[in-house]
Design an enzyme around this catalytic site. Structure first.
Site, PDB file in Angstrom:
ATOM      1  N   ASN A 179       0.890 -32.359  93.482  1.00  0.00           N
ATOM      2  CA  ASN A 179       0.849 -31.150  94.303  1.00  0.00           C
ATOM      3  C   ASN A 179       0.063 -30.011  93.653  1.00  0.00           C
ATOM      4  O   ASN A 179       0.110 -28.884  94.112  1.00  0.00           O
ATOM      5  CB  ASN A 179       2.266 -30.686  94.622  1.00  0.00           C
ATOM      6  CG  ASN A 179       3.073 -31.777  95.304  1.00  0.00           C
ATOM      7  OD1 ASN A 179       3.944 -32.385  94.693  1.00  0.00           O
ATOM      8  ND2 ASN A 179       2.740 -32.065  96.542  1.00  0.00           N
TER       9      ASN A 179
ATOM     10  N   ILE B 181      -1.906 -24.683  93.852  1.00  0.00           N
ATOM     11  CA  ILE B 181      -0.586 -25.276  94.028  1.00  0.00           C
ATOM     12  C   ILE B 181      -0.277 -25.437  95.516  1.00  0.00           C
ATOM     13  O   ILE B 181      -0.520 -24.525  96.303  1.00  0.00           O
ATOM     14  CB  ILE B 181       0.503 -24.387  93.386  1.00  0.00           C
ATOM     15  CG1 ILE B 181       0.162 -24.127  91.914  1.00  0.00           C
ATOM     16  CG2 ILE B 181       1.878 -25.030  93.510  1.00  0.00           C
ATOM     17  CD1 ILE B 181       0.889 -22.950  91.324  1.00  0.00           C
ATOM     18  N   CYS B 182       0.274 -26.604  95.853  1.00  0.00           N
ATOM     19  CA  CYS B 182       0.711 -26.806  97.231  1.00  0.00           C
ATOM     20  C   CYS B 182       2.236 -26.727  97.255  1.00  0.00           C
ATOM     21  O   CYS B 182       2.925 -27.653  96.867  1.00  0.00           O
ATOM     22  CB  CYS B 182       0.247 -28.175  97.725  1.00  0.00           C
ATOM     23  SG  CYS B 182       0.780 -28.560  99.380  1.00  0.00           S
ATOM     24  N   LEU B 183       2.740 -25.576  97.660  1.00  0.00           N
ATOM     25  CA  LEU B 183       4.187 -25.379  97.687  1.00  0.00           C
ATOM     26  C   LEU B 183       4.514 -24.489  98.882  1.00  0.00           C
ATOM     27  O   LEU B 183       3.890 -23.443  99.073  1.00  0.00           O
ATOM     28  CB  LEU B 183       4.632 -24.720  96.368  1.00  0.00           C
ATOM     29  CG  LEU B 183       6.138 -24.502  96.177  1.00  0.00           C
ATOM     30  CD1 LEU B 183       6.875 -25.825  96.168  1.00  0.00           C
ATOM     31  CD2 LEU B 183       6.405 -23.759  94.892  1.00  0.00           C
TER      32      LEU B 183
ATOM     33  N   GLN C 203      -1.750 -32.010  97.052  1.00  0.00           N
ATOM     34  CA  GLN C 203      -2.856 -31.092  96.868  1.00  0.00           C
ATOM     35  C   GLN C 203      -4.030 -31.870  96.295  1.00  0.00           C
ATOM     36  O   GLN C 203      -5.162 -31.684  96.675  1.00  0.00           O
ATOM     37  CB  GLN C 203      -2.435 -29.965  95.916  1.00  0.00           C
ATOM     38  CG  GLN C 203      -3.546 -29.054  95.454  1.00  0.00           C
ATOM     39  CD  GLN C 203      -3.977 -28.107  96.543  1.00  0.00           C
ATOM     40  OE1 GLN C 203      -3.174 -27.669  97.353  1.00  0.00           O
ATOM     41  NE2 GLN C 203      -5.262 -27.808  96.577  1.00  0.00           N
TER      42      GLN C 203
END
Lengths: 643, 220
Positions: free
Chosen positions: B79, B87-89, B122
Site C-alpha cells: 500500500n 500511501i494508500c490509506l 498502491q
C-alpha cells in the site's frame, strides 16, 4: 409527441409534379407574417404552433426548482409521516425517486433511515415516550447550548428534541438514551477539534451526541460543501454515519448564524448559498426530465419531458434554451424561452443559452440526432489528422490493402503482411518489371493501372470522409469567426446611424442577418455530418430525382438532396455565403437603402430555407425515413451496402 | 489564535509528552505546517527494527481536510509506492474525520504495516509479489528494512553505500534466476527490471517460460 402534428399524409405528395414549380405553397403562411417593407424590424414570427424541429420545454429558475423540491418533500412528509428535514435526507438518499423511497420505507423504515444517515444503526432500546413535536418548524429542533451549561443540561428531558418523526404509526422508532460523556458537571468542554475551551463556546451535536464547537462545525461544513460539493455531510466524528439535516446546516452556516471567527460569516454565507445550489443540482441530476443549463454562472434549469427517455433521441433533436443570455456578470434573463430574438445586447454577452438536452457534444446540432452527432465528432477527433496523414504519406498494398508507408529504400516493395512484391511507382507487380529495377517506366502498363484503380477504390472511403469533413470544418471555422463578425457589424450599425437618417431600430436588420447567418451555418455544418452517415438508400432518391429532373448534381450531397426533395429552388448554402458577403462588404452611405432591402430579403430567404431543411429532416426522423450506413445507437441495423 | 495553528501546536506537544506511543514528530523548518514524523516498525512484522520517517504537510483547511503524508524512508509494502512513498490509506482520503490527529494517523500508518491490504494496492508490483509468495515478500521487505530503515540484521544500516547493496534482493528476486538470464548475455539491471515486472518469483516463476522473459528482455 408528434400526435398534434399531421405530417403523415403529406408524405405521399412529396413527388407530385405540381409542387416543383417553386411556389412553396406550404410555406406561404410565413410570408403573411413577415413584414418586408416599412420601418419594421424583421422578426421571426413566433408562431403559436411549434415547428416539427422544435421540442416542448420549459425554463425553470433555481427558486422554481426549489419549489418542486419542496413539493416532493411535502409528499414524502404526508405519505411516510416523517419530518420535512428527514424527508429531504431520505429523498436525497433515494436519488429523488419517490416511489422507490415509499416502497422501501413501507418495507423497512429502520434500515432506510439508517442507510440515509438519519438515525444511528443500533439504537439502544430505551422506550421513553416523548411528546412528538407538533410543529414542523424544524429549524428550532437542533438546540444550541451554552458551553458552560453544556454537559449539565444534557440530562434535562426538555433540552433535546431529537427525533423529529411525527407519525404516530412509528412508535418502533425510539429515541436513544442519553449517555453523558462525563458525570462531572464541572468538567469544562474542550472542543476535540480545535482544542478551544473558552467558556463562551457554542457547541452543537447531532443525535449521535458527538459534540463540537460551532466554529469547527461551520468550518467543516463550509469545507465539505464548497471544496467537495457534498450535499450529505456526515458527522465529524470518525466512522459516524449520521448526516447533518438541513435545519442543522442552517443553524450552523445559515443566514442567522453568527460567528466569532473573523471572516467566517462571509464564508458561511457563501457555503450556505452553495449548499442550496447543491441540493438543486442533485435534484436536477437525479431527474431525467431536467437538465441544468451548462453555461458558466447560469443557475437555470430546463425541463424537457419529451427528451427524458433516451430512445426519443433517435427521433428528435432536443435543442433548448434556458432563456438567459450572456455569461457571468453580464447575464440577463429574457422572457422568451424559445428561440426568441429579443433581449439584451448581443455578441458574446447577448449569446442565448442554447444547448442540447440530449447530449453534450454541441449546443445546436440540428438537424442531425444526438447519437450521429456524437459519432461524427468522435470520428473527427480520432481520424481527421490521421486520415490526412495517411492520405498524403502512404499507399496500400495492391494485394492485401495493408497501408504502407515508404520511409526509405528502393521502389521494390515487399508487403510485410502478404509478401506481395510490387513497385512503389506504378503499384504493379514487381515480377513484371524484369530488369528495369529502380527506374519504373511501366506506369501505363495494364497491371499497374489495375493496381492503382484498386487502390483508388480503397482510398475512396477516405476521400469521402475528407470531403464531408472539410465542408463541416469550414462552417465550424466560420461559426467561430462569427464573434468577429458580430463586433464588425455592430460597428457598421453605429456608422450607419451616423451617416444615414436611419434610427437604431432601423439598423437592426444587420444584427438579425448576422444571427441568421450563424444559425444557418450551424444547420449546414451538421447536414454534412448527417450526409456522411446516411445510407445509400436515402441517396438513391437523390439519383432518381437527378435523372428525372436532369439536373447536374455532385454526389453524396444532402443539401442538394433536400433541395430536390422539397423542391427548394435555390441553395441555402449559396444564399448564406451571399448574405455573408453582403454583411462583410463596405457600406456606402448612398447605398444603404438598397443594401438594407437586399440584406432583409436575403435574411428572410435563408431563414426560410433553413427552416425547410430543419423541418424536413425532423419529419424524416419522426417517420423513420433516414437510414444510416453504420450502426447507430437506437436505430435498426443498416442494410449491407457497398461503399 | 488561529484555530489550525493552535491545534497543530497542541498535537505536536501531545506527541512530545506521550512517550508510550513511540511516535515522534518534529519540525522540518520554521513552519509548524511541514513536519517530519517517525515511528518504529511494528513487532512481529518484516518492518520490525526499522525506523520509518514520514513527511507530513498540514493543508490550509486542516483539520477539515486530511493531512498529506508520505513515507520518506523507502519501504516495501503493497500500500506504499516503492518509488515515491505515496500511501494508500482510506483515512488519508475520503474516510478522514476532523477528529483524527497526527498521532492517531501515524498509529494508523503503523498498523497498516502490520496488516497490508494487497487487494487495494498502491504499488501493484509489490502487491503481486505479496500475493504470489508471502514468504518471499517478507524476505524482501525485511531486506528493505535493513538497508533503508536501519533494521537490525544490517550492521551497516543506513550508511551502506549504494554499490554494496544487493539489487537482486531489493527487487525480491532469486539470485539464481537473475544469473541464469544474465548468462544469456543480458545486462544485470535489465534482467532485474524485467523479472521484477513479470513477478518472476516463487511458484509464479515456473509459470513464465524463458521465451517470454527473453522476449521482454529484447524489447528496447
Amino acid at each position: 409527441m408528434s400526435s398534434d402534428y399531421d405530417y403523415s399524409d403529406d408524405d405521399g405528395d412529396y413527388y407530385d409534379e405540381d409542387m416543383i414549380d417553386g411556389t412553396q405553397d406550404d410555406y406561404s403562411d410565413d410570408d403573411n407574417m413577415m413584414d418586408f417593407g416599412g420601418d419594421e424590424d424583421i422578426k421571426v414570427p413566433q408562431k403559436g404552433k411549434r415547428k416539427s424541429y422544435e421540442v416542448d420545454y420549459e425554463s425553470l429558475s433555481q427558486s422554481a426548482v426549489e419549489k418542486l423540491i419542496a413539493e416532493d418533500v411535502e409528499y414524502i412528509y404526508s405519505v411516510c409521516g416523517v419530518d420535512e428535514s428527514i424527508a429531504s435526507l431520505l429523498l436525497r438518499h433515494s436519488k429523488w425517486n419517490k416511489e422507490r423511497l415509499v416502497e422501501k420505507y413501507m418495507d423497512n423504515p429502520t434500515s432506510l433511515l439508517v442507510a440515509a444517515g438519519v438515525t444511528l444503526p443500533e439504537p439502544t432500546s430505551s422506550p421513553t415516550q416523548r411528546s412528538a413535536p407538533t410543529s414542523n418548524n424544524s429549524s428550532s429542533r437542533r438546540t444550541t447550548r451554552g458551553a458552560s451549561r453544556l454537559l449539565t443540561t444534557f440530562g434535562g428531558s426538555g433540552s433535546k428534541t431529537k427525533s423529529p418523526i411525527t407519525s404516530p404509526t412509528l412508535t418502533h422508532y425510539t429515541p436513544r438514551s442519553f449517555k453523558p460523556k462525563s458525570s462531572d458537571p464541572s468538567d469544562k468542554f474542550v472542543c476535540p477539534i480545535c482544542f478551544d475551551d473558552a467558556p463562551s463556546l457554542r457547541t452543537l451535536s447531532l443525535d449521535c451526541e458527538h459534540t463540537f464547537c460551532s466554529n469547527c462545525w461551520a468550518a467543516y461544513l463550509a469545507s465539505k460543501i464548497r471544496d467537495e460539493s457534498e450535499h450529505a455531510v456526515k458527522c465529524m466524528a470518525e466512522g459516524c454515519s449520521l448526516v447533518c439535516p438541513d435545519p442543522f446546516i442552517r443553524t450552523v452556516i445559515g443566514p442567522s448564524a453568527t460567528s466569532t471567527e473573523p471572516g467566517q460569516e462571509q464564508e458561511n454565507a457563501k457555503a450556505w448559498s452553495h449548499f442550496q445550489e447543491l441540493l438543486v443540482r442533485h435534484y436536477v441530476a437525479s431527474n431525467k426530465r431536467l437538465k441544468f443549463c451548462p453555461y458558466p454562472g447560469c443557475t437555470n434549469t430546463v425541463s424537457c419531458p419529451s427528451a427524458a427517455d433516451k430512445s426519443s433521441l433517435t427521433t428528435i433533436v432536443p435543442t433548448v434554451s434556458c432563456g438567459a443570455r450572456g455569461i457571468g456578470d453580464q447575464m440577463t434573463q429574457s422572457q422568451s424561452a424559445s428561440g426568441g430574438s429579443g433581449g439584451g445586447g448581443w455578441g458574446l454577452a447577448g449569446k442565448e443559452h442554447r444547448f442540447c438536452f440530449g447530449c453534450h457534444v454541441e449546443a445546436d446540432h440540428r438537424p442531425v440526432v444526438c447519437p450521429v452527432a456524437r459519432m461524427w465528432l468522435k470520428k473527427c477527433r480520432d481520424d481527421s489528422e490521421t486520415a490526412n496523414w495517411i492520405k498524403s504519406n502512404t499507399k496500400e498494398c495492391s494485394h492485401c490493402q495493408s497501408t504502407i508507408e515508404k520511409n526509405g529504400g528502393c521502389n521494390h516493395m515487399t508487403c510485410k503482411k502478404c509478401k506481395h512484391e510490387f513497385c512503389w511507382v506504378c503499384m504493379g507487380p514487381w515480377s513484371e518489371h524484369g530488369t528495369a529495377w529502380y527506374s519504373c517506366n511501366r506506369y501505363d502498363e495494364k497491371a499497374g493501372v489495375d493496381a492503382r484503380d484498386a487502390q483508388s477504390r480503397s482510398r475512396a472511403s477516405l476521400e469521402r470522409y475528407l470531403h464531408y469533413y472539410n465542408r463541416w470544418a469550414n462552417h465550424e471555422q466560420s461559426a467561430k469567426l462569427s464573434l468577429d463578425l458580430y463586433a464588425k457589424t455592430e460597428k457598421k450599425m453605429e456608422d450607419m446611424q451616423i451617416t444615414s437618417s436611419l434610427t437604431w431600430i432601423e439598423v437592426q436588420f444587420m444584427k438579425k442577418a448576422v444571427e441568421e447567418v450563424e444559425r444557418c451555418r450551424m444547420t449546414l455544418k451538421w447536414t454534412y455530418a448527417m450526409a456522411y452517415y446516411l445510407a445509400k438508400g436515402n441517396e438513391k432518391d437523390l439519383f432518381e430525382d437527378n435523372q428525372r429532373y436532369a439536373l447536374l448534381l455532385p454526389s453524396h450531397s444532402l443539401i442538394i438532396h433536400l433541395r430536390l426533395h422539397l423542391r427548394i429552388p435555390s441553395d441555402l448554402e449559396k444564399a448564406v455565403e451571399d448574405l455573408s458577403e453582403l454583411l462583410e462588404g463596405p457600406i456606402e452611405p448612398e447605398n444603404i437603402p438598397g443594401l438594407r432591402q437586399k440584406v432583409t430579403d436575403k435574411t428572410v430567404y435563408v431563414q426560410k430555407r433553413n427552416e425547410i431543411v430543419l423541418e424536413d429532416t425532423a419529419k424524416g426522423f419522426m417517420e423513420g425515413r433516414w437510414k444510416w450506413n453504420v450502426v447507430v445507437e437506437g436505430f435498426d441495423e443498416p442494410e449491407k451496402v457497398e461503399y | 489564535m488561529d484555530a489550525r495553528l493552535r491545534r497543530v501546536n497542541k498535537e505536536i506537544a501531545d506527541c512530545k509528552n506521550d512517550r508510550t506511543s513511540q511516535i515522534r514528530i518534529e519540525l522540518v523548518g520554521d513552519s509548524p505546517f511541514h513536519l517530519k514524523g517517525s515511528f518504529p516498525g511494528p513487532e512481529g512484522t518484516p518492518y520490525e527494527g526499522g525506523d520509518f520517517d514520514v513527511d507530513i504537510v498540514i493543508p490550509e483547511s486542516y483539520p477539515f481536510q486530511p493531512v498529506k503524508m508520505k513515507f520518506l524512508t523507502k519501504i516495501y509494502h503493497p500500500n506504499v509506492s516503492s518509488a515515491s512513498g505515496a500511501i494508500c490509506l482510506d483515512i488519508l482520503k475520503d474516510a478522514w474525520s476532523p477528529v483524527l490527529t497526527l498521532k492517531s494517523t501515524m498509529i494508523s500508518l503503523q498498523s497498516l504495516l502490520c496488516s497490508p491490504e494487497p487487494n487495494d494496492p498502491q504499488d501493484a508490483e509489490v502487491a503481486k509479489h505479496y500475493m504470489t509468495s508471502k514468504h518471499s515478500f517478507e524476505e524482501t521487505a525485511r531486506y528493505w528494512t535493513e538497508i533503508y530503515a536501519g533494521g537490525p540484521g544490517s550492521k551497516i544500516g543506513k550508511t551502506l553505500p549504494a554499490g554494496a547493496r544487493d539489487d537482486v534482493a531489493i527487487a525480491g528476486l532469486d539470485a539464481q534466476h537473475v544469473s541464469r538470464f544474465e548468462g544469456l548475455g543480458f545486462a544485470k539491471n535489465k534482467v532485474i527490471d524485467v523479472l521484477r515486472r513479470l513477478n518472476y518469483r516463487g511458484p509464479n516463476a515456473s509459470k513464465i517460460n524463458d521465451e517470454r522473459v527473453v522476449e521482454e528482455l529484447l524489447k528496447p
